[in-house]
Design an enzyme around this catalytic site. Structure first.
Site, PDB file in Angstrom:
ATOM      1  N   LYS A   8      59.879  24.209  65.563  1.00  0.00           N
ATOM      2  CA  LYS A   8      59.976  24.433  67.051  1.00  0.00           C
ATOM      3  C   LYS A   8      58.560  23.887  67.784  1.00  0.00           C
ATOM      4  O   LYS A   8      58.684  23.458  69.018  1.00  0.00           O
ATOM      5  CB  LYS A   8      59.949  26.013  67.189  1.00  0.00           C
ATOM      6  N   ARG A 121      53.306  19.665  55.850  1.00  0.00           N
ATOM      7  CA  ARG A 121      52.744  19.628  57.198  1.00  0.00           C
ATOM      8  C   ARG A 121      51.446  19.678  57.439  1.00  0.00           C
ATOM      9  O   ARG A 121      50.747  19.972  56.760  1.00  0.00           O
ATOM     10  CB  ARG A 121      53.343  20.943  57.962  1.00  0.00           C
ATOM     11  N   ARG A 154      47.101  24.054  57.190  1.00  0.00           N
ATOM     12  CA  ARG A 154      46.730  25.417  57.592  1.00  0.00           C
ATOM     13  C   ARG A 154      46.886  26.440  56.315  1.00  0.00           C
ATOM     14  O   ARG A 154      47.626  26.213  55.351  1.00  0.00           O
ATOM     15  CB  ARG A 154      48.045  26.171  58.646  1.00  0.00           C
TER      16      ARG A 154
HETATM   17  P1  ADP Z   1      54.767  29.337  62.491  1.00  0.00           P
HETATM   18  O1  ADP Z   1      55.829  29.294  63.564  1.00  0.00           O
HETATM   19  O2  ADP Z   1      54.748  28.125  61.716  1.00  0.00           O
HETATM   20  O3  ADP Z   1      54.535  30.739  61.735  1.00  0.00           O
HETATM   21  P2  ADP Z   1      52.554  29.603  64.440  1.00  0.00           P
HETATM   22  O4  ADP Z   1      51.215  28.770  64.789  1.00  0.00           O
HETATM   23  O5  ADP Z   1      53.340  29.996  65.480  1.00  0.00           O
HETATM   24  O6  ADP Z   1      53.465  29.112  63.162  1.00  0.00           O
HETATM   25  O7  ADP Z   1      52.163  30.912  64.110  1.00  0.00           O
HETATM   26  C1  ADP Z   1      50.720  31.256  63.222  1.00  0.00           C
HETATM   27  C2  ADP Z   1      50.304  32.571  63.019  1.00  0.00           C
HETATM   28  O8  ADP Z   1      49.664  33.050  64.002  1.00  0.00           O
HETATM   29  C3  ADP Z   1      51.603  33.515  62.482  1.00  0.00           C
HETATM   30  O9  ADP Z   1      51.978  33.664  61.129  1.00  0.00           O
HETATM   31  C4  ADP Z   1      50.738  34.891  63.018  1.00  0.00           C
HETATM   32  O10 ADP Z   1      49.957  35.370  62.010  1.00  0.00           O
HETATM   33  C5  ADP Z   1      50.162  34.258  64.274  1.00  0.00           C
HETATM   34  N1  ADP Z   1      50.843  34.595  65.443  1.00  0.00           N
HETATM   35  C6  ADP Z   1      51.477  33.519  66.322  1.00  0.00           C
HETATM   36  N2  ADP Z   1      52.118  33.946  66.966  1.00  0.00           N
HETATM   37  C7  ADP Z   1      52.240  35.398  67.012  1.00  0.00           C
HETATM   38  C8  ADP Z   1      52.943  36.282  67.692  1.00  0.00           C
HETATM   39  N3  ADP Z   1      53.796  35.909  68.711  1.00  0.00           N
HETATM   40  N4  ADP Z   1      52.741  37.789  67.238  1.00  0.00           N
HETATM   41  C9  ADP Z   1      52.058  37.846  66.166  1.00  0.00           C
HETATM   42  N5  ADP Z   1      51.314  36.834  65.299  1.00  0.00           N
HETATM   43  C10 ADP Z   1      51.400  35.567  65.788  1.00  0.00           C
END
Ligand code: ADP
Ligand code: ZN
Length: 214
Positions: A8, A121, A154
């Site tokens: 995404k 990734r 990450r």
């Molecule tokens: P992915 O979609 O691969 O999990 P993201 O970069 O979107 O990666 O998110 C990484 C981390 O950031 C999540 O595992 C969480 O800890 C935190 N995070 C991101 N967006 C949110 C959200 N909307 N609510 C709670 N935690 C979030």
């Protein structure tokens, strides 16, 4: 929205570039706060490194701050909302801004696809660009093509944590998909293929949506 590793982030950044709109990813916003050593970052860091979700209020505050900089050109939210509580909070934020959600794109992918993709990734430490060592490799394995900064894996992309994140995704985020499906905002896109194929699917759905709006 979609499971971690479905693509995404990559898809959203391409669509935003094409449409000339802002790409707002809460994961990137949180990683930025961590980099700055802010009070938000200090709270979010240890939770993100465990592969767990950051508190709804905290992530919403960080998002509110970012949305306040928007000038009305439109945006894609990437990674938010992720819980039913955040669906509610988002309603409030959008109401404050006087905007409405046009659509919810759901990038679906199988568990096998996800585990494979996340393992490969890598992300740029400076501009947040995303690479895949097998399907979208950078020219130099350790450096960003766009800005030359160091690439990193990450902490939460390590295999043990990927399983845990998928579990949390199923528990907390999947119910939202049902919710947006019921209120007819949902557009599902199969993202098991290669990126170019997935992009075609995305653009097809986007066109459908743009014509139906008229
Ligand atoms: P992915 O979609 O691969 O999990 P993201 O970069 O979107 O990666 O998110 C990484 C981390 O950031 C999540 O595992 C969480 O800890 C935190 N995070 C991101 N967006 C949110 C959200 N909307 N609510 C709670 N935690 C979030
Ligand atoms: Zn970069």
């Amino acid at each position: 929205m979609g499971p971690p590793g479905a693509g995404k982030g990559t898809i959203a950044s391409r669509v935003c570039k094409k449409l000339g709109i802002a790409h707002i990813a809460t994961g990137d916003l949180l990683r930025k706060e961590i980099g700055l050593g802010s009070k938000f970052g200090k709270k979010a860091g240890p939770i993100m490194n465990k592969g767990e979700l950051v508190a709804d209020k905290l992530v919403t505050e960080v998002l509110r701050k970012r949305l306040a900089e928007e000038k009305g050109g439109g945006f894609i939210l990437d990674g938010y909302p992720r819980t039913l509580k955040q669906v509610d909070l988002l309603e409030g934020l959008l109401h404050e801004l006087g905007v409405k959600l046009d659509a919810v794109f759901y990038t679906s992918a199988s568990e096998d696809t996800i585990v494979e993709r996340i393992g490969n990734r890598r992300q740029c430490s400076k501009c947040s660009s995303i690479y895949n060592l097998t399907t979208m490799p950078p020219k130099d394995a350790s450096k960003c093509d766009k800005c030359g900064a160091e690439l990193f894996q990450r902490e939460d992309d390590k295999p043990e944590l990927v399983r845990k994140r998928l579990q949390i995704y199923k528990e907390k985020t999947e119910p939202i998909i049902d919710y947006y499906s019921e209120n007819r905002l949902l557009r599902e896109v199969d993202c098991n293929g290669l990126l170019e194929e997935n992009m075609k699917n995305v653009y097809a759905r986007l066109e459908e949506f743009e014509t139906s709006k008229e």
